[in-house]
Design a protein around this motif. Structure first.
Motif, PDB file in Angstrom:
ATOM      1  N   SER A  76      -9.419   8.403   4.866  1.00  0.00           N
ATOM      2  CA  SER A  76      -9.964   9.143   6.002  1.00  0.00           C
ATOM      3  C   SER A  76      -9.001   9.096   7.180  1.00  0.00           C
ATOM      4  N   GLU A  77      -9.137  10.048   8.073  1.00  0.00           N
ATOM      5  CA  GLU A  77      -8.261  10.086   9.255  1.00  0.00           C
ATOM      6  C   GLU A  77      -8.427   8.830  10.098  1.00  0.00           C
TER       7      GLU A  77
ATOM      8  N   GLN B 164      -6.644   5.801   8.744  1.00  0.00           N
ATOM      9  CA  GLN B 164      -5.197   5.873   8.849  1.00  0.00           C
ATOM     10  C   GLN B 164      -4.696   5.725  10.287  1.00  0.00           C
ATOM     11  N   LYS B 165      -5.525   6.083  11.255  1.00  0.00           N
ATOM     12  CA  LYS B 165      -5.066   6.108  12.646  1.00  0.00           C
ATOM     13  C   LYS B 165      -5.509   4.911  13.483  1.00  0.00           C
TER      14      LYS B 165
END
Length: 217
Positions: free
Chosen positions: A191-192, A195-196
Protein backbone atom coordinates in the motif's frame (compact mmCIF):
# COMPACT_ATOMS: atom_id res chain seq x y z
CA UNK A 1 19.20 10.04 16.81
CA UNK A 2 17.26 6.91 17.69
CA UNK A 3 17.97 5.99 21.32
CA UNK A 4 15.00 3.77 22.19
CA UNK A 5 13.29 0.93 20.33
CA UNK A 6 9.79 -0.15 21.39
CA UNK A 7 8.21 -3.30 19.98
CA UNK A 8 4.65 -4.31 19.32
CA UNK A 9 3.85 -7.88 20.43
CA UNK A 10 1.58 -9.90 18.11
CA UNK A 11 3.13 -10.69 14.72
CA UNK A 12 6.15 -8.60 15.66
CA UNK A 13 7.72 -10.59 18.50
CA UNK A 14 5.12 -13.35 18.85
CA UNK A 15 3.83 -15.59 16.06
CA UNK A 16 0.11 -15.82 16.85
CA UNK A 17 -0.60 -18.90 14.72
CA UNK A 18 -1.02 -21.17 17.74
CA UNK A 19 -3.18 -18.73 19.69
CA UNK A 20 -5.62 -18.11 16.85
CA UNK A 21 -5.75 -21.84 16.23
CA UNK A 22 -6.88 -22.38 19.80
CA UNK A 23 -9.61 -19.78 19.29
CA UNK A 24 -10.86 -21.75 16.30
CA UNK A 25 -10.94 -24.86 18.49
CA UNK A 26 -12.83 -22.95 21.20
CA UNK A 27 -15.40 -21.80 18.65
CA UNK A 28 -15.70 -25.32 17.27
CA UNK A 29 -14.81 -24.39 13.68
CA UNK A 30 -12.06 -25.82 11.47
CA UNK A 31 -8.79 -23.91 11.84
CA UNK A 32 -8.51 -23.44 8.08
CA UNK A 33 -11.99 -21.86 7.99
CA UNK A 34 -11.17 -19.55 10.90
CA UNK A 35 -7.87 -18.44 9.35
CA UNK A 36 -9.53 -17.86 5.97
CA UNK A 37 -12.21 -15.68 7.53
CA UNK A 38 -9.54 -13.87 9.54
CA UNK A 39 -7.72 -12.95 6.32
CA UNK A 40 -10.93 -11.86 4.65
CA UNK A 41 -11.87 -9.55 7.53
CA UNK A 42 -8.43 -7.94 7.52
CA UNK A 43 -8.46 -7.49 3.75
CA UNK A 44 -11.80 -5.70 4.09
CA UNK A 45 -10.25 -3.27 6.58
CA UNK A 46 -12.46 -4.45 9.43
CA UNK A 47 -11.53 -4.98 13.07
CA UNK A 48 -10.10 -8.47 13.62
CA UNK A 49 -12.64 -9.03 16.40
CA UNK A 50 -15.32 -9.14 13.69
CA UNK A 51 -14.01 -12.61 12.85
CA UNK A 52 -15.53 -13.96 16.04
CA UNK A 53 -18.86 -12.30 15.27
CA UNK A 54 -19.01 -14.11 11.92
CA UNK A 55 -19.02 -17.44 13.72
CA UNK A 56 -20.90 -16.45 16.87
CA UNK A 57 -22.88 -13.18 16.77
CA UNK A 58 -22.67 -11.30 20.05
CA UNK A 59 -19.35 -12.92 20.94
CA UNK A 60 -17.73 -11.15 23.92
CA UNK A 61 -13.97 -11.59 23.59
CA UNK A 62 -13.17 -10.61 27.18
CA UNK A 63 -15.86 -12.86 28.63
CA UNK A 64 -14.72 -15.74 26.46
CA UNK A 65 -11.10 -15.23 27.55
CA UNK A 66 -12.29 -15.64 31.13
CA UNK A 67 -14.31 -18.71 30.18
CA UNK A 68 -11.27 -20.26 28.53
CA UNK A 69 -9.19 -19.64 31.64
CA UNK A 70 -11.86 -21.20 33.86
CA UNK A 71 -11.93 -24.22 31.52
CA UNK A 72 -8.16 -24.64 31.87
CA UNK A 73 -7.47 -23.36 28.36
CA UNK A 74 -6.22 -19.78 28.90
CA UNK A 75 -4.54 -17.67 26.26
CA UNK A 76 -0.89 -18.62 26.18
CA UNK A 77 2.33 -18.07 24.29
CA UNK A 78 5.86 -19.09 25.15
CA UNK A 79 9.40 -19.31 23.84
CA UNK A 80 8.38 -21.60 20.97
CA UNK A 81 5.94 -18.93 19.72
CA UNK A 82 8.58 -16.22 19.35
CA UNK A 83 9.80 -15.44 15.85
CA UNK A 84 13.24 -16.93 15.32
CA UNK A 85 15.00 -13.56 14.99
CA UNK A 86 13.69 -12.04 18.23
CA UNK A 87 16.35 -13.06 20.74
CA UNK A 88 19.29 -12.21 18.51
CA UNK A 89 17.77 -8.89 17.44
CA UNK A 90 17.20 -7.80 21.04
CA UNK A 91 20.74 -8.80 21.97
CA UNK A 92 22.23 -6.84 19.07
CA UNK A 93 20.19 -3.73 19.84
CA UNK A 94 21.08 -3.95 23.52
CA UNK A 95 24.72 -4.41 22.55
CA UNK A 96 24.52 -1.15 20.63
CA UNK A 97 23.43 0.63 23.80
CA UNK A 98 19.79 1.17 22.85
CA UNK A 99 16.98 1.37 25.40
CA UNK A 100 14.40 -1.35 24.69
CA UNK A 101 10.70 -1.64 25.42
CA UNK A 102 7.67 -3.77 24.59
CA UNK A 103 4.24 -2.14 24.36
CA UNK A 104 1.17 -3.58 22.66
CA UNK A 105 -2.54 -4.26 22.81
CA UNK A 106 -2.43 -7.11 25.30
CA UNK A 107 -4.28 -8.37 28.35
CA UNK A 108 -2.98 -8.40 31.91
CA UNK A 109 -2.35 -12.14 31.56
CA UNK A 110 -0.37 -11.58 28.36
CA UNK A 111 1.64 -8.91 30.16
CA UNK A 112 2.60 -11.48 32.77
CA UNK A 113 3.68 -13.91 30.05
CA UNK A 114 5.76 -11.18 28.40
CA UNK A 115 7.50 -10.39 31.68
CA UNK A 116 8.34 -14.07 32.13
CA UNK A 117 9.88 -14.15 28.66
CA UNK A 118 11.57 -10.76 28.44
CA UNK A 119 12.13 -9.20 31.86
CA UNK A 120 15.91 -9.48 31.54
CA UNK A 121 16.00 -8.37 27.90
CA UNK A 122 14.12 -5.06 27.89
CA UNK A 123 13.71 -1.98 30.05
CA UNK A 124 9.92 -1.72 29.88
CA UNK A 125 6.92 -3.95 29.28
CA UNK A 126 3.54 -2.22 29.04
CA UNK A 127 0.14 -3.37 27.80
CA UNK A 128 -3.09 -1.69 26.83
CA UNK A 129 -4.83 -3.27 29.82
CA UNK A 130 -2.12 -1.90 32.12
CA UNK A 131 -2.56 1.59 30.75
CA UNK A 132 -6.28 1.72 30.00
CA UNK A 133 -5.60 2.79 26.41
CA UNK A 134 -5.24 0.69 23.28
CA UNK A 135 -3.83 1.29 19.82
CA UNK A 136 -4.49 3.13 17.61
CA UNK A 137 -5.74 5.61 20.22
CA UNK A 138 -3.22 8.46 20.54
CA UNK A 139 -3.45 8.04 24.32
CA UNK A 140 -1.58 4.74 24.00
CA UNK A 141 1.37 6.36 22.26
CA UNK A 142 1.30 9.32 24.61
CA UNK A 143 1.64 6.83 27.44
CA UNK A 144 4.62 5.22 25.71
CA UNK A 145 6.21 8.64 25.32
CA UNK A 146 5.69 9.33 29.03
CA UNK A 147 7.43 6.19 30.26
CA UNK A 148 10.36 6.09 27.81
CA UNK A 149 13.22 8.27 29.12
CA UNK A 150 13.98 9.98 25.82
CA UNK A 151 12.39 12.58 23.58
CA UNK A 152 9.63 11.24 21.37
CA UNK A 153 11.66 11.88 18.20
CA UNK A 154 14.40 9.63 19.62
CA UNK A 155 12.03 6.64 19.76
CA UNK A 156 11.46 3.94 17.14
CA UNK A 157 8.20 1.97 17.31
CA UNK A 158 8.29 -1.40 15.55
CA UNK A 159 5.08 -3.08 14.44
CA UNK A 160 3.35 -5.11 11.76
CA UNK A 161 0.33 -2.89 11.08
CA UNK A 162 0.19 0.43 9.29
CA UNK A 163 -3.20 1.31 10.77
CA UNK A 164 -2.59 0.27 14.37
CA UNK A 165 1.15 0.79 14.75
CA UNK A 166 2.95 2.79 12.10
CA UNK A 167 0.56 5.64 11.34
CA UNK A 168 -0.42 6.51 14.95
CA UNK A 169 3.15 6.17 16.22
CA UNK A 170 4.35 8.50 13.47
CA UNK A 171 1.57 10.96 14.27
CA UNK A 172 2.77 10.88 17.87
CA UNK A 173 6.21 12.00 16.65
CA UNK A 174 8.06 8.68 16.72
CA UNK A 175 10.16 7.02 14.08
CA UNK A 176 8.67 3.72 12.91
CA UNK A 177 9.67 0.38 11.45
CA UNK A 178 7.19 -1.86 9.62
CA UNK A 179 8.09 -5.54 9.85
CA UNK A 180 6.91 -7.68 6.96
CA UNK A 181 5.21 -10.67 8.58
CA UNK A 182 1.82 -11.77 9.77
CA UNK A 183 -1.50 -11.24 7.97
CA UNK A 184 -1.73 -7.44 8.35
CA UNK A 185 1.74 -6.65 7.03
CA UNK A 186 1.30 -9.14 4.19
CA UNK A 187 -1.92 -7.45 3.09
CA UNK A 188 -0.75 -3.87 3.68
CA UNK A 189 2.88 -4.14 2.52
CA UNK A 190 2.40 -2.77 -1.00
CA UNK A 191 0.00 0.00 0.00
CA UNK A 192 1.05 3.61 -0.47
CA UNK A 193 0.95 4.23 3.28
CA UNK A 194 3.16 1.22 4.00
CA UNK A 195 5.74 2.49 1.55
CA UNK A 196 5.73 6.17 2.54
CA UNK A 197 5.12 6.39 6.30
CA UNK A 198 7.69 4.08 7.97
CA UNK A 199 11.22 5.23 8.65
CA UNK A 200 12.30 1.65 7.93
CA UNK A 201 10.71 -1.35 6.24
CA UNK A 202 12.21 -4.69 7.25
CA UNK A 203 11.69 -8.37 6.57
CA UNK A 204 13.53 -9.36 9.73
CA UNK A 205 14.17 -7.70 13.08
CA UNK A 206 17.86 -8.44 12.50
CA UNK A 207 17.88 -5.60 9.98
CA UNK A 208 17.14 -3.04 12.67
CA UNK A 209 20.54 -2.77 14.38
CA UNK A 210 22.50 -1.91 11.21
CA UNK A 211 19.76 0.42 9.94
CA UNK A 212 19.65 2.32 13.23
CA UNK A 213 23.43 2.49 13.37
CA UNK A 214 23.53 3.98 9.88
CA UNK A 215 20.70 6.38 10.70
CA UNK A 216 22.51 7.62 13.80
CA UNK A 217 25.80 8.41 12.05
Amino acid sequence: MIRAVIFDVGECLVDETTEYGTWADWLGVPRHTFHSMFGAVIAQGRDYRDVFQEFRPGFDLYAERDARAEAGKPEHFGESDLYVDVRQALAELRGDGLWLGIAGNQTVRAGKLLRELFSSDVDLIGTSDDWGASKPDPAFFHRVAEVVPFDVDEMLYVGDRVDNDIRPAREAGMHTALVHRGPWATIQWRSEAAQKIPTFRVDSLLELAPLISQFNR
